[in-house]
Design an enzyme around this catalytic site. Structure first.
Site, PDB file in Angstrom:
ATOM      1  N   HIS A 293      -3.308  -9.012   8.156  1.00 52.61           N
ATOM      2  CA  HIS A 293      -2.591  -7.746   8.032  1.00 52.61           C
ATOM      3  C   HIS A 293      -3.105  -7.010   6.814  1.00 52.61           C
ATOM      4  O   HIS A 293      -3.444  -7.632   5.813  1.00 52.61           O
ATOM      5  CB  HIS A 293      -1.079  -7.991   7.882  1.00 52.61           C
ATOM      6  CG  HIS A 293      -0.277  -6.779   8.177  1.00 52.61           C
ATOM      7  ND1 HIS A 293       0.008  -5.826   7.232  1.00 52.61           N
ATOM      8  CD2 HIS A 293       0.275  -6.346   9.339  1.00 52.61           C
ATOM      9  CE1 HIS A 293       0.707  -4.875   7.789  1.00 52.61           C
ATOM     10  NE2 HIS A 293       0.886  -5.150   9.070  1.00 52.61           N
TER      11      HIS A 293
ATOM     12  N   ASP B  76       2.790  -9.812  15.747  1.00 50.94           N
ATOM     13  CA  ASP B  76       2.308  -9.827  17.129  1.00 50.94           C
ATOM     14  C   ASP B  76       1.905 -11.196  17.637  1.00 50.94           C
ATOM     15  O   ASP B  76       1.599 -11.352  18.815  1.00 50.94           O
ATOM     16  CB  ASP B  76       1.104  -8.878  17.257  1.00 50.94           C
ATOM     17  CG  ASP B  76       1.528  -7.444  17.093  1.00 50.94           C
ATOM     18  OD1 ASP B  76       2.652  -7.135  17.519  1.00 50.94           O
ATOM     19  OD2 ASP B  76       0.763  -6.657  16.531  1.00 50.94           O
TER      20      ASP B  76
HETATM   21  N1  CMC Z   1      -9.594 -13.131  12.365  1.00 50.21           N
HETATM   22  C1  CMC Z   1     -10.684 -13.459  11.631  1.00 50.21           C
HETATM   23  N2  CMC Z   1     -11.030 -12.854  10.482  1.00 50.21           N
HETATM   24  C2  CMC Z   1     -10.257 -11.851  10.046  1.00 50.21           C
HETATM   25  C3  CMC Z   1      -9.091 -11.458  10.742  1.00 50.21           C
HETATM   26  C4  CMC Z   1      -8.773 -12.132  11.940  1.00 50.21           C
HETATM   27  N3  CMC Z   1      -7.692 -11.783  12.643  1.00 50.21           N
HETATM   28  N4  CMC Z   1      -8.497 -10.432  10.076  1.00 50.21           N
HETATM   29  C5  CMC Z   1      -9.254 -10.193   9.003  1.00 50.21           C
HETATM   30  N5  CMC Z   1     -10.312 -11.064   8.978  1.00 50.21           N
HETATM   31  C6  CMC Z   1     -11.324 -11.150   7.928  1.00 50.21           C
HETATM   32  C7  CMC Z   1     -12.310 -10.007   8.038  1.00 50.21           C
HETATM   33  O1  CMC Z   1     -13.435 -10.373   8.823  1.00 50.21           O
HETATM   34  C8  CMC Z   1     -12.693  -9.776   6.595  1.00 50.21           C
HETATM   35  O2  CMC Z   1     -13.642 -10.742   6.219  1.00 50.21           O
HETATM   36  P1  CMC Z   1     -14.761 -10.389   5.114  1.00 50.21           P
HETATM   37  O3  CMC Z   1     -14.013 -10.094   3.836  1.00 50.21           O
HETATM   38  O4  CMC Z   1     -15.579 -11.631   5.040  1.00 50.21           O
HETATM   39  O5  CMC Z   1     -15.497  -9.207   5.650  1.00 50.21           O
HETATM   40  C9  CMC Z   1     -11.389 -10.074   5.831  1.00 50.21           C
HETATM   41  O6  CMC Z   1     -10.652 -10.976   6.671  1.00 50.21           O
HETATM   42  C10 CMC Z   1     -10.540  -8.833   5.566  1.00 50.21           C
HETATM   43  O7  CMC Z   1     -10.359  -8.151   6.777  1.00 50.21           O
HETATM   44  P2  CMC Z   1     -10.345  -6.578   6.935  1.00 50.21           P
HETATM   45  O8  CMC Z   1     -10.674  -6.198   8.334  1.00 50.21           O
HETATM   46  O9  CMC Z   1     -11.173  -5.955   5.836  1.00 50.21           O
HETATM   47  O10 CMC Z   1      -8.830  -6.299   6.618  1.00 50.21           O
HETATM   48  P3  CMC Z   1      -8.001  -5.045   7.061  1.00 50.21           P
HETATM   49  O11 CMC Z   1      -6.878  -4.965   6.126  1.00 50.21           O
HETATM   50  O12 CMC Z   1      -8.876  -3.844   7.182  1.00 50.21           O
HETATM   51  O13 CMC Z   1      -7.532  -5.404   8.549  1.00 50.21           O
HETATM   52  C11 CMC Z   1      -6.260  -6.049  10.412  1.00 50.21           C
HETATM   53  C12 CMC Z   1      -6.259  -5.761   8.900  1.00 50.21           C
HETATM   54  C13 CMC Z   1      -4.806  -6.223  10.888  1.00 50.21           C
HETATM   55  C14 CMC Z   1      -6.832  -4.844  11.179  1.00 50.21           C
HETATM   56  C15 CMC Z   1      -7.090  -7.329  10.680  1.00 50.21           C
HETATM   57  O14 CMC Z   1      -6.541  -8.433   9.995  1.00 50.21           O
HETATM   58  C16 CMC Z   1      -7.225  -7.631  12.172  1.00 50.21           C
HETATM   59  O15 CMC Z   1      -8.095  -7.065  12.847  1.00 50.21           O
HETATM   60  N6  CMC Z   1      -6.330  -8.528  12.720  1.00 50.21           N
HETATM   61  C17 CMC Z   1      -6.315  -8.786  14.131  1.00 50.21           C
HETATM   62  C18 CMC Z   1      -5.557  -7.669  14.841  1.00 50.21           C
HETATM   63  C19 CMC Z   1      -4.086  -7.777  14.627  1.00 50.21           C
HETATM   64  O16 CMC Z   1      -3.471  -8.840  14.762  1.00 50.21           O
HETATM   65  N7  CMC Z   1      -3.452  -6.613  14.352  1.00 50.21           N
HETATM   66  C20 CMC Z   1      -1.985  -6.514  14.232  1.00 50.21           C
HETATM   67  C21 CMC Z   1      -1.528  -6.077  12.890  1.00 50.21           C
HETATM   68  S1  CMC Z   1       0.238  -6.294  12.708  1.00 50.21           S
HETATM   69  C22 CMC Z   1       0.906  -5.129  13.768  1.00 50.21           C
HETATM   70  C23 CMC Z   1       0.833  -3.744  13.261  1.00 50.21           C
HETATM   71  O17 CMC Z   1       1.345  -3.483  12.151  1.00 50.21           O
HETATM   72  O18 CMC Z   1       0.280  -2.904  13.966  1.00 50.21           O
END
Ligand code: CMC
Length: 428
Positions: free
Chosen positions: A305, A362
């Site tokens: 998240h 989720d």
């Molecule tokens: N599985 C594997 N690796 C992950 C995941 C995951 N679900 N989420 C983040 N990472 C890694 C990502 O690859 C990155 O690694 P690095 O630093 O080596 O590049 C690091 O963790 C940070 O991730 P980010 O994408 O820079 O973080 P963000 O804050 O931009 O993204 C997120 C947050 C929710 C989009 C992401 O965690 C994700 O895609 N999760 C899966 C989708 C999901 O479950 N979304 C629902 C969110 S809760 C409901 C809502 O509020 O809408």
């Protein structure tokens, strides 16, 4: 706590004011930065930028805290109802008994859709995603309610807000009924908000629908858990759309469009699809390895998240609710065993520990919704239904803010510098 921070930029010393909220990190007020230095800040994805002030929801992502108007989400999910939470978000306080009765009555009196909207549905393909239908139908509401279109009038704003909260279950249920070819069910005002939604979704005109109180309570709790989440992508979209003075129904349609994406509201659908694809506990290590592989775009859906770097407090309630619902319905879904084992393995894996990736709201919601009988395509529509109150509360707060301005981010331009037009015949 400091009153200001010093910045040396473009050869100038600046004192930038520091603003404090009631709780949470202070913020540096950079509103005068461009005027005084000719420079902007750069923050794609808004990872360090507050776009507004708000008194509705507070999140401490490191501690896993979520408060609505000061009340912890765990207490609201356990002790309150969705109608109470709607009143709280919209009006700032938990209702008294009289206020709750009045509010629930008002909402129940706005649940029906204009008859012409039923014909609107027939323009969609039967296999249309419910979110596509929701975007279209909610946007279309803007053509029906001229009497709540003057957004400068607080009373008209409140009427539009009540209409949206009230009609969203009807709209979502109709999207489902349309997809399976069953007749639309009329709302029944003697049922609770959530019971009525279940009736419109799973009832048929040929039989009396009896609401299961355990399912009703679980569904109501799911609505509470999704009601608001401060300045997330879809809420910010609603605020941005609304900042131009746009019609409220059109603004909420914009929020629905944003919510649809798999990184946001679409994650509940994606999480259950992923758990189904994994299928058995012995295949989990393969998927964990894929999630960790930089060359593989696969991510563990329902994990991670932007704000929570700790267990999402909504996921804790969700996990308890799954057990209740599966127990009540006598459903043994292998997907739940996969979810429990996957959570355990991921939380003991250094990759997820170091990156502070925990289950989010989720991760378990799909298992519950599937046990209740919803197809995966409806999951995000249910999220939209519940989030509507958050969207309208935030939209109202923004419009009534005397300092409100149209949202207009700036950019770091990296394209070509000025050049002269080349006639077609001379281009190589
Ligand atoms: N599985 C594997 N690796 C992950 C995941 C995951 N679900 N989420 C983040 N990472 C890694 C990502 O690859 C990155 O690694 P690095 O630093 O080596 O590049 C690091 O963790 C940070 O991730 P980010 O994408 O820079 O973080 P963000 O804050 O931009 O993204 C997120 C947050 C929710 C989009 C992401 O965690 C994700 O895609 N999760 C899966 C989708 C999901 O479950 N979304 C629902 C969110 S809760 C409901 C809502 O509020 O809408």
């Amino acid at each position: 706590m400091t009153d200001s921070v010093k910045l040396n930029a473009a050869g100038k010393d600046l004192d930038l004011k520091v603003l404090s909220g009631s709780v949470g990190p202070d913020v540096i007020d950079i509103r005068k930065l461009y005027a005084q230095t000719g420079m902007f800040t750069y923050d794609p994805g808004f990872t360090s930028t507050a776009s507004c002030d708000s008194a509705i929801t507070y999140i401490d992502g490191d501690e896993g805290v979520l408060l609505h108007r000061g009340y912890p989400i765990g207490q609201l999910a356990e002790k309150s109802t969705f109608m109470e939470v709607c009143h709280l978000l919209l009006n700032g306080e938990l209702p008294t008994k009289d206020e709750l009765d009045k509010f629930s009555y008002t909402i129940s009196r706005h649940t029906m859709l204009h008859e012409q909207l039923a014909t609107f549905y027939r323009g969609f393909r039967r296999d249309a995603h419910p979110m596509a239908i929701m975007c279209g139908v909610v946007g279309a509401l803007s053509a029906f309610y001229q009497d709540s279109a003057d957004i400068t009038d607080p009373q008209q704003r409140m009427i539009a807000s009540h209409r949206l909260i009230a009609k969203m279950p009807t709209i979502a249920a109709m999207a489902y009924k349309y997809s399976i070819g069953q007749p639309f069910m009329s709302p029944k005002n003697n049922l609770s908000y959530t019971g009525n939604f279940l009736q419109m979704t799973f009832g048929v005109p040929a039989e009396e629908y009896v609401v299961n109180p355990v399912v009703e309570r679980a569904m109501d709790r799911i609505f509470i858990l999704h009601a608001d989440h401060e300045q997330n992508a879809s809420t910010s979209t609603v605020r941005l759309a609304g900042s131009s003075g746009a019609n409220p129904f059109a603004c909420i349609a914009a929020g629905i469009a944003c919510l649809w994406g798999p990184a946001h509201g679409g994650a509940n659908e994606a999480a259950l699809n992923m758990l189904r694809e994994i299928g058995t506990v012995d295949r989990i290590p393969e998927y964990i390895a894929r999630a960790k592989d930089k060359n593989d775009p696969f991510r563990l859906m329902g994990f991670g998240h932007r704000v929570y770097k700790n267990y999402d407090p909504r996921a804790t309630v969700m996990q308890q609710t799954v057990r209740e619902v599966l127990g009540e319905l006598g459903v043994t879904d292998p997907v739940f065993d996969v979810a429990i084992a996957l959570e355990e393995m991921a939380l003991s894996d250094p990759y997820f520990i170091e990156k502070k990736l925990f289950p989010n709201v989720d991760f378990y919601s799909g298992v519950i919704l599937s046990a209740i009988g919803f197809p995966t395509t409806m999951f995000t529509a249910l999220f939209a239904l519940a989030r509507t109150v958050g969207w309208v509360a935030q939209w109202n707060e923004m419009i009534s803010d005397p300092e409100q301005k149209i949202g207009r981010p700036r950019q770091l331009y990296t394209g070509p510098t000025q050049r002269d037009f080349v006639p077609l015949a001379d281009r190589t």
